[in-house]
Design an enzyme around this catalytic site. Structure first.
Site, PDB file in Angstrom:
ATOM      1  N   THR A 153      -5.355   3.318  -5.746  1.00 48.19           N
ATOM      2  CA  THR A 153      -4.586   4.209  -6.609  1.00 48.19           C
ATOM      3  C   THR A 153      -3.492   3.446  -7.347  1.00 48.19           C
ATOM      4  O   THR A 153      -3.326   3.572  -8.561  1.00 48.19           O
ATOM      5  CB  THR A 153      -3.963   5.344  -5.773  1.00 48.19           C
ATOM      6  OG1 THR A 153      -5.010   6.111  -5.167  1.00 48.19           O
ATOM      7  CG2 THR A 153      -3.115   6.257  -6.634  1.00 48.19           C
ATOM      8  N   ASP A 193       0.850  -1.190   0.000  1.00 42.39           N
ATOM      9  CA  ASP A 193       0.000   0.000   0.000  1.00 42.39           C
ATOM     10  C   ASP A 193       0.883   1.235   0.000  1.00 42.39           C
ATOM     11  O   ASP A 193       2.073   1.172   0.325  1.00 42.39           O
ATOM     12  CB  ASP A 193      -0.924   0.019   1.226  1.00 42.39           C
ATOM     13  CG  ASP A 193      -1.865   1.226   1.213  1.00 42.39           C
ATOM     14  OD1 ASP A 193      -2.602   1.383   0.217  1.00 42.39           O
ATOM     15  OD2 ASP A 193      -1.850   2.013   2.164  1.00 42.39           O
ATOM     16  N   SER A 194       0.291   2.372  -0.318  1.00 40.92           N
ATOM     17  CA  SER A 194       1.014   3.636  -0.298  1.00 40.92           C
ATOM     18  C   SER A 194       1.340   4.082   1.122  1.00 40.92           C
ATOM     19  O   SER A 194       2.043   5.070   1.308  1.00 40.92           O
ATOM     20  CB  SER A 194       0.181   4.717  -0.990  1.00 40.92           C
ATOM     21  OG  SER A 194      -1.055   4.898  -0.310  1.00 40.92           O
ATOM     22  N   TYR A 200      -0.126   8.506  -2.403  1.00 40.06           N
ATOM     23  CA  TYR A 200       0.010   8.291  -3.839  1.00 40.06           C
ATOM     24  C   TYR A 200      -1.052   9.063  -4.616  1.00 40.06           C
ATOM     25  O   TYR A 200      -0.857   9.374  -5.786  1.00 40.06           O
ATOM     26  CB  TYR A 200      -0.137   6.805  -4.173  1.00 40.06           C
ATOM     27  CG  TYR A 200       1.073   5.943  -3.903  1.00 40.06           C
ATOM     28  CD1 TYR A 200       2.197   6.432  -3.242  1.00 40.06           C
ATOM     29  CD2 TYR A 200       1.089   4.614  -4.328  1.00 40.06           C
ATOM     30  CE1 TYR A 200       3.303   5.620  -3.001  1.00 40.06           C
ATOM     31  CE2 TYR A 200       2.187   3.796  -4.102  1.00 40.06           C
ATOM     32  CZ  TYR A 200       3.284   4.296  -3.435  1.00 40.06           C
ATOM     33  OH  TYR A 200       4.372   3.482  -3.202  1.00 40.06           O
ATOM     34  N   GLY A 201      -2.179   9.332  -3.969  1.00 40.83           N
ATOM     35  CA  GLY A 201      -3.333   9.906  -4.665  1.00 40.83           C
ATOM     36  C   GLY A 201      -3.125  11.298  -5.222  1.00 40.83           C
ATOM     37  O   GLY A 201      -3.905  11.755  -6.059  1.00 40.83           O
ATOM     38  N   CYS A 209     -10.735   3.904  -1.380  1.00 37.51           N
ATOM     39  CA  CYS A 209      -9.348   4.003  -0.938  1.00 37.51           C
ATOM     40  C   CYS A 209      -9.225   3.149   0.313  1.00 37.51           C
ATOM     41  O   CYS A 209     -10.089   3.218   1.206  1.00 37.51           O
ATOM     42  CB  CYS A 209      -8.972   5.456  -0.632  1.00 37.51           C
ATOM     43  SG  CYS A 209      -7.343   5.666   0.130  1.00 37.51           S
ATOM     44  N   THR A 210      -8.171   2.341   0.402  1.00 44.40           N
ATOM     45  CA  THR A 210      -8.067   1.411   1.525  1.00 44.40           C
ATOM     46  C   THR A 210      -7.780   2.102   2.853  1.00 44.40           C
ATOM     47  O   THR A 210      -7.924   1.474   3.914  1.00 44.40           O
ATOM     48  CB  THR A 210      -6.984   0.348   1.254  1.00 44.40           C
ATOM     49  OG1 THR A 210      -5.729   0.989   0.981  1.00 44.40           O
ATOM     50  CG2 THR A 210      -7.375  -0.513   0.062  1.00 44.40           C
ATOM     51  N   HIS A 211      -7.402   3.366   2.831  1.00 40.14           N
ATOM     52  CA  HIS A 211      -7.257   4.117   4.077  1.00 40.14           C
ATOM     53  C   HIS A 211      -8.619   4.437   4.703  1.00 40.14           C
ATOM     54  O   HIS A 211      -8.747   4.548   5.925  1.00 40.14           O
ATOM     55  CB  HIS A 211      -6.533   5.448   3.831  1.00 40.14           C
ATOM     56  CG  HIS A 211      -5.041   5.341   3.671  1.00 40.14           C
ATOM     57  ND1 HIS A 211      -4.464   4.878   2.518  1.00 40.14           N
ATOM     58  CD2 HIS A 211      -4.027   5.650   4.516  1.00 40.14           C
ATOM     59  CE1 HIS A 211      -3.145   4.903   2.647  1.00 40.14           C
ATOM     60  NE2 HIS A 211      -2.855   5.365   3.842  1.00 40.14           N
ATOM     61  N   CYS A 268      -4.199  -1.125  -2.571  1.00 36.59           N
ATOM     62  CA  CYS A 268      -4.260   0.327  -2.784  1.00 36.59           C
ATOM     63  C   CYS A 268      -4.990   0.553  -4.100  1.00 36.59           C
ATOM     64  O   CYS A 268      -4.530   0.087  -5.149  1.00 36.59           O
ATOM     65  CB  CYS A 268      -2.844   0.899  -2.837  1.00 36.59           C
ATOM     66  SG  CYS A 268      -2.741   2.650  -3.274  1.00 36.59           S
TER      67      CYS A 268
END
Length: 273
Positions: A93, A28-29, A60-61, A202-204, A91
């Site tokens: 993105t 992931d970012s 990253y976005g 978004c995985t966040h 991720c």
């Protein structure tokens, strides 16, 4: 030996080398992919997971597509010598920017990406308005626009860029007044549109679900793609006869490499979603 012979030997060797005890690399970012790792570890408890969060280069976005592609490619190349049977790009993105190139580069490796849970949202809320919260890169890439076009006749899809939201998770701000104020400024105008479901692209963002749910109200369903990604990973491993048996493990790493970021990673892995 000619170059062509070396090339063929390399890929044949790669296919033979994969075994059940190799790692599943989860990328992931930053820290968001931990929401996916949790689903993976529940569905595949006997696997050995290696998590890498690139918090040094997050988010990253807000980067260009080419930057995201290069960062993701470098990350896979860096970890491949450790013995990787599967890569899960946790991720949205990075998936949008890099997955096709990665699959072309590593045809011997199972590579799984993220996809916003738009199909699930449309199936559950046909003819309704569905909000997709995501990064700028995810929303502008062809992968997402094609997905949105696919369901445009069966639901009203409203994309919502959320710049700055990833940073709240990266800094550990999951329940602060600043987060609530920022989400309110993003969501209040669009929630007037009678939204039936919110897709977290978004995985966040699943780590912020309680605050988003509070703002959206109990009648708005909030969905993300973590479970579907974990199930797809299991299916692909089973097809390749690479499912592991025995005691599983999770190793957490991060490009920052500080005790603080690793402790935050461990804590986020335990946060109820």
């Amino acid at each position: 030996m000619r170059d062509s012979e070396i090339f063929v030997h390399y890929f044949l060797a790669g296919e033979i080398m994969h075994n059940k005890d190799e790692y599943i690399l989860v990328l992931d970012s930053g820290l968001g992919g931990l929401s996916v790792l949790r689903e993976l570890s529940e569905i595949l408890p006997e696997e050995q997971f290696l998590y890498y969060g690139d918090s040094k280069n997050a988010p990253y976005g807000t980067r260009s597509t080419e930057e995201v592609r290069l960062l993701t490619q470098n990350c896979v190349a860096q970890h491949r010598p450790m013995g990787i049977k599967t890569v899960v790009i946790a991720c949205n993105t990075a998936t949008a920017a890099a997955i096709e190139d990665l699959r072309a580069t590593y045809p011997d490796t199972i590579i799984i990406g993220m996809e916003p849970a738009l199909k699930l949202a449309v199936d559950r809320h046909p003819g309704k308005k569905i909000l997709v919260m995501a990064t700028n890169v995810t929303l502008r890439e062809h992968k997402f626009t094609a997905l949105m076009d696919r369901f445009s006749d069966t639901a009203t899809i409203l994309p919502l860029p959320c710049p700055g939201l990833v940073e709240f998770v990266e800094s550990g701000q999951l329940h602060t007044p600043e987060l609530s104020a920022y989400l309110s400024s993003l969501l209040t105008p669009v929630l007037k549109e009678d939204i039936s479901a919110i897709v977290l692209g978004c995985t966040h963002f699943p780590f912020l679900k309680p605050v988003i749910q509070e703002l959206a109200g109990p009648d708005v369903e909030i969905l993300d793609g973590s479970h579907g990604t974990a199930m797809q990973t299991r299916r692909r491993l089973e097809e390749a006869n690479l499912l592991r048996t025995g005691k599983g493990s999770i190793t957490l790493t991060n490009s920052l490499g500080t005790p603080e970021i690793l402790n935050r990673s461990a804590k986020l892995l335990e946060v109820p979603l």
